[in-house]
Design a protein around this motif. Sequence first.
Motif, PDB file in Angstrom:
ATOM      1  N   GLU A   9       0.849  -1.188   0.000  1.00 51.72           N
ATOM      2  CA  GLU A   9       0.000   0.000   0.000  1.00 51.72           C
ATOM      3  C   GLU A   9       0.885   1.238   0.000  1.00 51.72           C
ATOM      4  N   TRP A  10       0.508   2.246  -0.781  1.00 52.91           N
ATOM      5  CA  TRP A  10       1.286   3.477  -0.895  1.00 52.91           C
ATOM      6  C   TRP A  10       0.575   4.604  -0.153  1.00 52.91           C
ATOM      7  N   PHE A  11       1.327   5.301   0.676  1.00 55.80           N
ATOM      8  CA  PHE A  11       0.802   6.436   1.427  1.00 55.80           C
ATOM      9  C   PHE A  11       1.415   7.704   0.841  1.00 55.80           C
ATOM     10  N   ASN A  12       0.580   8.561   0.262  1.00 56.90           N
ATOM     11  CA  ASN A  12       1.074   9.786  -0.366  1.00 56.90           C
ATOM     12  C   ASN A  12       1.515  10.830   0.651  1.00 56.90           C
ATOM     13  N   GLU A  13       0.961  10.786   1.840  1.00 55.42           N
ATOM     14  CA  GLU A  13       1.282  11.798   2.847  1.00 55.42           C
ATOM     15  C   GLU A  13       1.863  11.145   4.099  1.00 55.42           C
ATOM     16  N   THR A  14       2.997  10.494   3.948  1.00 52.74           N
ATOM     17  CA  THR A  14       3.688   9.891   5.084  1.00 52.74           C
ATOM     18  C   THR A  14       4.377  10.991   5.876  1.00 52.74           C
ATOM     19  N   LYS A  15       4.134  11.022   7.157  1.00 51.31           N
ATOM     20  CA  LYS A  15       4.738  12.026   8.014  1.00 51.31           C
ATOM     21  C   LYS A  15       6.066  11.505   8.554  1.00 51.31           C
ATOM     22  N   GLY A  27       6.089  10.602   0.276  1.00 57.26           N
ATOM     23  CA  GLY A  27       5.372   9.394  -0.111  1.00 57.26           C
ATOM     24  C   GLY A  27       6.161   8.169   0.313  1.00 57.26           C
ATOM     25  N   SER A  28       5.479   7.145   0.852  1.00 58.52           N
ATOM     26  CA  SER A  28       6.173   5.957   1.327  1.00 58.52           C
ATOM     27  C   SER A  28       5.201   4.800   1.447  1.00 58.52           C
ATOM     28  N   THR A  29       5.748   3.625   1.713  1.00 57.19           N
ATOM     29  CA  THR A  29       4.913   2.451   1.962  1.00 57.19           C
ATOM     30  C   THR A  29       4.572   2.317   3.436  1.00 57.19           C
TER      31      THR A  29
END
Length: 75
Positions: A9-15, A27-29
């Motif tokens: 799953e890809w997270f566009n707004e990884t903090k 962006g991160s997994t």
Amino acid sequence: MPKKNIHPEWFNETKVYYDGQLIMIVGSTKPNLYVDIWSGNHPFYTGSQRIIDTEGRVERFFKKYKIENKASSEL
């Protein structure tokens, strides 16, 4: 076409957090990232890096292997 259900799953707004403080959003997994070192505190990027005195090491190398040091003569 990519295969289904094999990609993470890809997270566009990884903090990205450092020392409990939000430093950037990428962006991160992973949904959240916690880092120990980043460019804001790394000595190389902050200018607080200390250069270890290695004077003589290159000269000893050239002397040991009997190499003419052309670089220092051009300076």
